[in-house]
Scaffold this active site. Sequence first.
Site, short mmCIF file in Angstrom:
data_model
loop_
_atom_site.label_atom_id
_atom_site.label_comp_id
_atom_site.label_asym_id
_atom_site.label_seq_id
_atom_site.Cartn_x
_atom_site.Cartn_y
_atom_site.Cartn_z
N ASP A 172 -2.10 9.47 -10.59
CA ASP A 172 -2.11 8.43 -11.63
C ASP A 172 -0.70 8.11 -12.11
OD1 ASP A 172 -4.84 8.28 -11.46
OD2 ASP A 172 -5.25 9.37 -13.31
N ASN B 61 -2.56 13.08 -3.98
CA ASN B 61 -3.69 13.56 -4.79
C ASN B 61 -4.12 14.96 -4.38
OD1 ASN B 61 -4.14 11.41 -6.58
ND2 ASN B 61 -5.34 10.27 -5.09
N ASP C 296 0.85 -1.19 0.00
CA ASP C 296 0.00 0.00 0.00
C ASP C 296 0.89 1.24 0.00
OD1 ASP C 296 -2.96 0.89 0.46
OD2 ASP C 296 -1.77 2.15 1.81
N HIS D 136 -4.91 14.67 -9.17
CA HIS D 136 -5.13 13.27 -9.50
C HIS D 136 -4.26 12.79 -10.66
CE1 HIS D 136 -8.38 12.38 -6.70
NE2 HIS D 136 -8.82 13.61 -6.92
N GLU E 37 -4.83 2.41 -4.13
CA GLU E 37 -3.37 2.47 -4.14
C GLU E 37 -2.77 1.22 -3.53
OE1 GLU E 37 -4.69 4.68 -0.37
OE2 GLU E 37 -5.39 4.45 -2.42
#
Length: 207
Positions: A98, A89, A81, A94, A124
């Site tokens: 990405d 973010n 994680d 965002h 994630e």
Amino acid sequence: GTISIALTLVWLLFTGMLLVSWGIIRRMVLNMSQMQHSLEWQAWHDPLTRLYNRGALFERAKQQASLCQQQQQPISVIQLDLDYFKNINDSWGHQAGDRVLAHVGGLIGSTLRSGDIAGRVGGEEFCIVLPGTVLTEAKDIAERIRQRINSKEILAGKGMTLKASASLGIGCSDEHQQYDFEQLQSVADRRLYRAKQQGRNRVEAQD
């Protein structure tokens, strides 16, 4: 002579039409095959990270776990994680998030050995399945992935870079002769959150 010429022309025309038709049909079959392959790939993979999606990973992982049990081979599961991903973010947008996910997916994919399986199983969160791998070997692989993620700078925007880190937990069939994939993933997930509690950016392989 005139009839022979006419018949020859008709035969040539008919043969030409057959060849053109065959070429068109062949192209259509190839296009359909490529489209089917593309649709199958999209159904099995996460488009952002290019790793398996959750459904495909679970299906393949369960098959591998069953095979390892039959062959009396170990199997290890790593849960990964990304740390403070929401902050990425919120701070960078965002698109930057990405880019981080795609970058991490590429690092994981390039670290895997033949026969290993990896997928994105949440926003994630990633899962890596290592057939034929004992706990100590899985820990080495997890540590190598953690270091690679933490050592790379990722382009977040125009001239702006950021660094990410990850916490990882590991479960292995050798510990309790447990080959149920979801149970192994649950163990790995519990140790992942232990890694979070212990300060993040680390690997935990025991409770």
